[in-house]
Design a protein around this motif. Structure first.
Motif, PDB file in Angstrom:
ATOM      1  N   ASP A  48       0.832  -1.215   0.000  1.00  0.00           N
ATOM      2  CA  ASP A  48       0.000   0.000   0.000  1.00  0.00           C
ATOM      3  C   ASP A  48       0.866   1.264   0.000  1.00  0.00           C
ATOM      4  O   ASP A  48       0.530   2.261  -0.651  1.00  0.00           O
ATOM      5  N   LYS A  49       2.002   1.208   0.698  1.00  0.00           N
ATOM      6  CA  LYS A  49       2.915   2.371   0.731  1.00  0.00           C
ATOM      7  C   LYS A  49       3.443   2.658  -0.678  1.00  0.00           C
ATOM      8  O   LYS A  49       3.452   3.790  -1.148  1.00  0.00           O
TER       9      LYS A  49
ATOM     10  N   GLY B  35       7.015  -6.333   0.341  1.00  0.00           N
ATOM     11  CA  GLY B  35       5.799  -5.882  -0.358  1.00  0.00           C
ATOM     12  C   GLY B  35       6.053  -4.615  -1.155  1.00  0.00           C
ATOM     13  O   GLY B  35       5.647  -4.493  -2.319  1.00  0.00           O
ATOM     14  N   TYR B  36       6.776  -3.669  -0.519  1.00  0.00           N
ATOM     15  CA  TYR B  36       7.077  -2.391  -1.192  1.00  0.00           C
ATOM     16  C   TYR B  36       7.909  -2.639  -2.460  1.00  0.00           C
ATOM     17  O   TYR B  36       7.569  -2.169  -3.552  1.00  0.00           O
ATOM     18  N   LEU B  37       8.974  -3.424  -2.327  1.00  0.00           N
ATOM     19  CA  LEU B  37       9.864  -3.680  -3.475  1.00  0.00           C
ATOM     20  C   LEU B  37       9.162  -4.513  -4.556  1.00  0.00           C
ATOM     21  O   LEU B  37       9.466  -4.387  -5.749  1.00  0.00           O
ATOM     22  N   GLY B  38       8.199  -5.344  -4.125  1.00  0.00           N
ATOM     23  CA  GLY B  38       7.438  -6.136  -5.111  1.00  0.00           C
ATOM     24  C   GLY B  38       6.650  -5.237  -6.046  1.00  0.00           C
ATOM     25  O   GLY B  38       6.677  -5.400  -7.279  1.00  0.00           O
ATOM     26  N   ILE B  39       5.966  -4.241  -5.465  1.00  0.00           N
ATOM     27  CA  ILE B  39       5.195  -3.296  -6.295  1.00  0.00           C
ATOM     28  C   ILE B  39       6.146  -2.441  -7.135  1.00  0.00           C
ATOM     29  O   ILE B  39       5.930  -2.228  -8.342  1.00  0.00           O
TER      30      ILE B  39
ATOM     31  N   VAL C 264       2.041   1.714  -3.553  1.00  0.00           N
ATOM     32  CA  VAL C 264       0.904   2.119  -4.404  1.00  0.00           C
ATOM     33  C   VAL C 264       0.621   3.606  -4.209  1.00  0.00           C
ATOM     34  O   VAL C 264       0.437   4.360  -5.164  1.00  0.00           O
ATOM     35  N   GLN C 265       0.669   4.018  -2.947  1.00  0.00           N
ATOM     36  CA  GLN C 265       0.391   5.443  -2.638  1.00  0.00           C
ATOM     37  C   GLN C 265       1.486   6.332  -3.256  1.00  0.00           C
ATOM     38  O   GLN C 265       1.208   7.350  -3.874  1.00  0.00           O
ATOM     39  N   GLU C 266       2.743   5.903  -3.160  1.00  0.00           N
ATOM     40  CA  GLU C 266       3.847   6.708  -3.690  1.00  0.00           C
ATOM     41  C   GLU C 266       3.780   6.809  -5.218  1.00  0.00           C
ATOM     42  O   GLU C 266       3.982   7.879  -5.783  1.00  0.00           O
ATOM     43  N   PHE C 267       3.450   5.688  -5.889  1.00  0.00           N
ATOM     44  CA  PHE C 267       3.455   5.728  -7.362  1.00  0.00           C
ATOM     45  C   PHE C 267       2.224   6.447  -7.899  1.00  0.00           C
ATOM     46  O   PHE C 267       2.261   7.059  -8.953  1.00  0.00           O
ATOM     47  N   GLY C 268       1.111   6.330  -7.199  1.00  0.00           N
ATOM     48  CA  GLY C 268      -0.053   7.132  -7.568  1.00  0.00           C
ATOM     49  C   GLY C 268      -0.858   6.626  -8.736  1.00  0.00           C
ATOM     50  O   GLY C 268      -2.048   6.897  -8.838  1.00  0.00           O
ATOM     51  N   ASN C 269      -0.251   5.854  -9.655  1.00  0.00           N
ATOM     52  CA  ASN C 269      -1.069   5.418 -10.818  1.00  0.00           C
ATOM     53  C   ASN C 269      -1.110   3.900 -10.895  1.00  0.00           C
ATOM     54  O   ASN C 269      -0.993   3.304 -11.962  1.00  0.00           O
ATOM     55  N   VAL C 270      -1.263   3.277  -9.723  1.00  0.00           N
ATOM     56  CA  VAL C 270      -1.335   1.811  -9.643  1.00  0.00           C
ATOM     57  C   VAL C 270      -2.683   1.411  -9.049  1.00  0.00           C
ATOM     58  O   VAL C 270      -3.118   1.962  -8.045  1.00  0.00           O
TER      59      VAL C 270
END
Ligand code: BDR
Length: 316
Positions: free
Chosen positions: A49-50, A272-276, A52-58
């Motif tokens: 979720d962190k 999880g973060y590095l996976g996204i 996703v929030q940082e990238f914004g377009n996921v």
């Protein structure tokens, strides 16, 4: 003034969101080993979720089977997302072999594949992010010998066959004993099942079969929880030394009561973060820098539990 503020906000957001990922929305499907109540998956989701929030377009879809050993369900979930609207798949394979064929089908559709936490055979996936499980297993061996001495009888409680992450740490544990504690006798090395309930039933049977154990290594959160309950039920908690992987409120409570002598703790939030992040890079054809990103685990003991470094790891 307003225009200046807008420019500053755009500049800041582009600092967080790399240029290659701006614009088109990316649909990423994350399939963990299970959607059970294990703390490990909840913390991994926080890391996703962190990002996703940082990238914004996921757009993130998160779906897993009921338990870590429900491979048939995980394959059914995976096959449901082999669709044109899915850009990338991040998966934690319950079985390093049986997931290969359906994952290859997804890759052949042009879906980018990232593997996290537990290995997959073959090289269909773009990259792999996990704990260094073999060395984590050696940490467990060191901790158990430190607390029980280099004599006595021990057993290993694994979970399910072909679960790469947990088998690698069990192998690391055995390797440590072989090379550093030759007088410690490994009396059993068994698969106890992929849920707390199955692990508890297996633990009770193993304690009955081996009444003179000195120490136990349990390979993940469900195995440790089940074995801890079995030790409590038989009046052996704190007497037979228990070292395991992962952390949860239950396991940390056992550590504080000295019913557990050590927990080898991972960083599921970072995985999880590095996976996204890897999935977004794959969608944008960013070259892979590191095919296997291995994160070192940490040994948590009753003595270091309250230190800031360990608290930050346990409660990201
Ligand atoms: C546990 O299973 C492993 O794959 C993870 O690393 C964790 O230890 C979660 O159920």
């Amino acid at each position: 003034m307003k225009q200046l503020l807008m420019v500053a906000i755009l500049a800041l957001s582009s600092m967080v969101q790399p240029a290659y990922s701006q614009g088109k929305n990316h649909h990423i499907v994350f399939i963990p080993k299970s959607s059970s109540d294990l703390a490990f998956w909840k913390i991994m989701r926080q890391g996703c979720d962190k990002a996703v929030q940082e990238f914004g377009n996921v757009t993130l879809t998160w779906r897993g089977p009921a338990y870590d050993d429900d491979t048939d369900s995980q394959i059914r979930i995976l096959e449901n997302y082999i669709r044109p609207d899915v850009d990338a798949l991040v998966i934690v394979p319950t079985d390093r072999n049986l997931l290969l064929a359906p994952i290859r089908k997804a890759a052949e559709m042009g879906i980018k594949i990232i593997v996290v936490d537990s290995g997959l055979n073959g090289n269909v996936h773009r990259n792999f992010i996990a704990t260094n499980n073999f060395s984590g297993g050696k940490l467990a061996g060191k901790r158990l010998v430190d607390v029980m001495g280099n004599q006595g009888k021990v057993l290993v409680l694994r979970t399910v066959v072909r679960s790469a992450s947990t088998d690698d740490r069990a192998d690391g544990f055995v390797d440590y004993l072989w090379n550093n504690a030759p007088n410690v006798q490994l009396v059993a090395d068994e698969y106890g099942g992929g849920s707390k309930g199955k692990a508890q039933a297996s633990g009770l049977a193993l304690l009955k079969k081996h009444p003179d154990l000195t120490g136990i290594f349990a390979v993940n959160e469900a195995a440790v929880s089940g074995m801890l309950q079995a030790l409590r039920t038989t009046g052996n908690a704190g007497k037979i030394k228990l070292v395991g992987f992962d952390s949860s409120d239950t396991l940390l409570s056992g550590l504080e009561k000295n019913e557990i002598s050590g927990l080898i703790v991972q960083n599921p939030a970072l995985m999880g973060y590095l996976g996204i992040k890897s999935a977004v890079e794959a969608i944008n054809n960013v070259p892979v820098k590191e095919e296997n990103q291995l994160i070192e685990a940490k040994t948590v003991t009753p003595q270091n539990l309250k230190t800031p470094e360990i608290q930050r790891l346990l409660f990201p």
